[in-house]
Design a protein around this motif. Sequence first.
Motif, mmCIF file in Angstrom:
data_model
loop_
_atom_site.group_PDB
_atom_site.id
_atom_site.type_symbol
_atom_site.label_atom_id
_atom_site.label_comp_id
_atom_site.label_asym_id
_atom_site.label_seq_id
_atom_site.Cartn_x
_atom_site.Cartn_y
_atom_site.Cartn_z
ATOM 1 N N GLN A 184 61.407 -23.151 -53.412
ATOM 2 C CA GLN A 184 61.536 -21.734 -53.708
ATOM 3 C C GLN A 184 60.239 -21.242 -54.347
ATOM 4 O O GLN A 184 59.620 -21.920 -55.145
ATOM 5 N N GLY A 185 59.833 -20.039 -53.939
ATOM 6 C CA GLY A 185 58.573 -19.479 -54.405
ATOM 7 C C GLY A 185 57.429 -19.692 -53.437
ATOM 8 O O GLY A 185 56.346 -19.144 -53.621
ATOM 9 N N THR A 186 57.662 -20.494 -52.392
ATOM 10 C CA THR A 186 56.669 -20.739 -51.349
ATOM 11 C C THR A 186 57.333 -20.519 -49.995
ATOM 12 O O THR A 186 58.522 -20.785 -49.838
ATOM 13 N N MET A 187 56.564 -20.048 -49.027
ATOM 14 C CA MET A 187 57.114 -19.724 -47.710
ATOM 15 C C MET A 187 56.376 -20.463 -46.600
ATOM 16 O O MET A 187 55.256 -20.946 -46.788
ATOM 17 N N TRP A 229 66.750 -18.004 -51.077
ATOM 18 C CA TRP A 229 66.637 -18.443 -52.469
ATOM 19 C C TRP A 229 67.769 -17.892 -53.329
ATOM 20 O O TRP A 229 68.181 -18.517 -54.302
ATOM 21 N N GLU A 230 68.275 -16.714 -52.959
ATOM 22 C CA GLU A 230 69.320 -16.075 -53.764
ATOM 23 C C GLU A 230 70.641 -16.849 -53.723
ATOM 24 O O GLU A 230 71.488 -16.678 -54.596
ATOM 25 N N VAL A 231 70.826 -17.685 -52.703
ATOM 26 C CA VAL A 231 72.058 -18.474 -52.606
ATOM 27 C C VAL A 231 71.771 -19.957 -52.851
ATOM 28 O O VAL A 231 72.602 -20.820 -52.543
ATOM 29 N N GLY A 232 70.608 -20.254 -53.420
ATOM 30 C CA GLY A 232 70.239 -21.627 -53.713
ATOM 31 C C GLY A 232 69.894 -22.434 -52.493
ATOM 32 O O GLY A 232 69.872 -23.670 -52.538
ATOM 33 N N GLY A 233 69.611 -21.763 -51.382
ATOM 34 C CA GLY A 233 69.306 -22.448 -50.132
ATOM 35 C C GLY A 233 67.840 -22.802 -49.995
ATOM 36 O O GLY A 233 66.997 -22.377 -50.791
ATOM 37 N N GLN A 234 67.539 -23.546 -48.955
ATOM 38 C CA GLN A 234 66.192 -24.056 -48.752
ATOM 39 C C GLN A 234 65.880 -24.148 -47.262
ATOM 40 O O GLN A 234 66.770 -24.340 -46.432
ATOM 41 N N LEU A 235 64.612 -23.991 -46.945
ATOM 42 C CA LEU A 235 64.103 -24.190 -45.591
ATOM 43 C C LEU A 235 63.528 -25.590 -45.474
ATOM 44 O O LEU A 235 62.822 -26.052 -46.374
ATOM 45 N N LEU A 280 75.066 -10.924 -52.144
ATOM 46 C CA LEU A 280 73.993 -11.250 -51.207
ATOM 47 C C LEU A 280 73.745 -10.107 -50.237
ATOM 48 O O LEU A 280 72.592 -9.749 -49.965
ATOM 49 N N PHE A 281 74.794 -9.527 -49.677
ATOM 50 C CA PHE A 281 74.612 -8.470 -48.690
ATOM 51 C C PHE A 281 74.006 -7.224 -49.313
ATOM 52 O O PHE A 281 73.232 -6.511 -48.668
ATOM 53 N N GLN A 282 74.338 -6.935 -50.564
ATOM 54 C CA GLN A 282 73.686 -5.825 -51.255
ATOM 55 C C GLN A 282 72.198 -6.109 -51.423
ATOM 56 O O GLN A 282 71.362 -5.219 -51.249
ATOM 57 N N LYS A 283 71.863 -7.344 -51.755
ATOM 58 C CA LYS A 283 70.458 -7.729 -51.894
ATOM 59 C C LYS A 283 69.731 -7.658 -50.549
ATOM 60 O O LYS A 283 68.569 -7.237 -50.470
ATOM 61 N N ALA A 284 70.422 -8.074 -49.479
ATOM 62 C CA ALA A 284 69.818 -8.035 -48.150
ATOM 63 C C ALA A 284 69.473 -6.610 -47.746
ATOM 64 O O ALA A 284 68.379 -6.343 -47.210
ATOM 65 N N LEU A 285 70.391 -5.681 -47.991
ATOM 66 C CA LEU A 285 70.128 -4.285 -47.660
ATOM 67 C C LEU A 285 69.027 -3.719 -48.547
ATOM 68 O O LEU A 285 68.159 -2.963 -48.076
ATOM 69 N N VAL A 315 83.723 -9.665 -38.210
ATOM 70 C CA VAL A 315 84.103 -10.839 -37.415
ATOM 71 C C VAL A 315 84.608 -11.973 -38.301
ATOM 72 O O VAL A 315 84.848 -13.090 -37.823
ATOM 73 N N GLY A 316 84.770 -11.698 -39.583
ATOM 74 C CA GLY A 316 85.373 -12.672 -40.484
ATOM 75 C C GLY A 316 84.412 -13.533 -41.269
ATOM 76 O O GLY A 316 84.836 -14.492 -41.930
ATOM 77 N N TYR A 317 83.131 -13.214 -41.227
ATOM 78 C CA TYR A 317 82.156 -14.022 -41.972
ATOM 79 C C TYR A 317 82.272 -13.727 -43.463
ATOM 80 O O TYR A 317 82.376 -12.574 -43.880
ATOM 81 N N ILE A 318 82.246 -14.770 -44.265
ATOM 82 C CA ILE A 318 82.313 -14.634 -45.720
ATOM 83 C C ILE A 318 80.925 -14.896 -46.292
ATOM 84 O O ILE A 318 80.359 -15.982 -46.110
ATOM 85 N N GLN A 319 80.378 -13.896 -46.955
ATOM 86 C CA GLN A 319 79.012 -14.039 -47.454
ATOM 87 C C GLN A 319 78.951 -15.066 -48.583
ATOM 88 O O GLN A 319 79.863 -15.167 -49.407
ATOM 89 N N PRO A 320 77.894 -15.873 -48.614
ATOM 90 C CA PRO A 320 77.738 -16.871 -49.679
ATOM 91 C C PRO A 320 77.588 -16.204 -51.047
ATOM 92 O O PRO A 320 77.142 -15.064 -51.156
ATOM 93 N N ARG A 321 77.929 -16.955 -52.060
ATOM 94 C CA ARG A 321 77.815 -16.438 -53.415
ATOM 95 C C ARG A 321 76.383 -16.564 -53.914
ATOM 96 O O ARG A 321 75.683 -17.545 -53.642
ATOM 97 N N VAL A 322 75.953 -15.577 -54.662
ATOM 98 C CA VAL A 322 74.616 -15.579 -55.255
ATOM 99 C C VAL A 322 74.584 -16.550 -56.433
ATOM 100 O O VAL A 322 75.573 -16.649 -57.186
#
Length: 328
Positions: A184-187, A229-235, A280-285, A315-322
Amino acid sequence: VVAVGGFETHIDWNVSGVIYLSPQQQAYLGYRIIKLLPENSFVRKSVGYLFAIQHGAVRIYDADENASIVEDDLNNAFDLELSGANSRREPLLQYLSLPNRTCVNPYIHFGQRSVWRGLPLSLVGKIEPEIAYGQAFSGKQFIQQGISRGLPDVDSIFYNTRKSGIEPFVIDFDSHAPTVAIPQGTMAPVNSLNTLFHSAAFWGLMLPVSVSTKSSDILRGYWAQRLLWEVGGQLTIHPPFAYRIDRISSPPYAAEKDLHKNVDKLTKFLVSWRSKKLSLFQKALHLSHSMAEEGYWTAQDVIYTAAWLQDLLSVGYIQPRVVALELE
């Protein structure tokens, strides 16, 4: 496999194991994004993403028509079970000690220092010091980018300045180099040619529509990385288990100008961007709106983002928690 038609209609088109969505069938799906998508464009595969999610997909593999996975086994190419290990079940490495660096070229890790796409041009050809590695265990590598041999993902500047004669590119990489995670912090650039999205990152499949189609997947990749990064994920970047054929046709520079012009500023902007929105979706927008304000895409993509997120929910997708985010 889901195939999505653009403008043309193939009434009799049929391939075993493939669901083909003609333009007429797409219209009946009722997705909000359909009216916002250009005709006869690869970004229409966004309809296929939603269709797959609606019908229970837990992973989506985004692929190029000219690429093929060696032995047709995604399990050898990616971490399908999110075990936190690479495809050969070795410990997962992660870049460490990347001060003042907003973007890295993952091709260097796999043995090719002079190959790139979607990289800030200020970094092309730059001699970097040796990078230290640590070990990552999180198992939250929700977006996994695979390297392709043959013709990897390159841009028009690379293709037209490195091309010699009419022979196709056959570029090789170190297949023994381990999978590496981007902290996180690098792309790093993410394309749509050989990429696996886990369900926790399905929202990150959104392809922007107000930029050129040759830039859309790279801009999507940077947008999605920042929100990851907002959901603790990684590339993670995976070894070259795919082979992509060079059809000896390169996009003109003009088709990628918004990418070349903006990517350096964009990566710096994204690393510094912050949002106090709760979901997350509010942050995405919010991020899409911020990117429009800064000129990285237009208000058209703010509208499109809202439609995309609404379609995901429908379509039933549940957004991940921040999760709590601490970036310098």
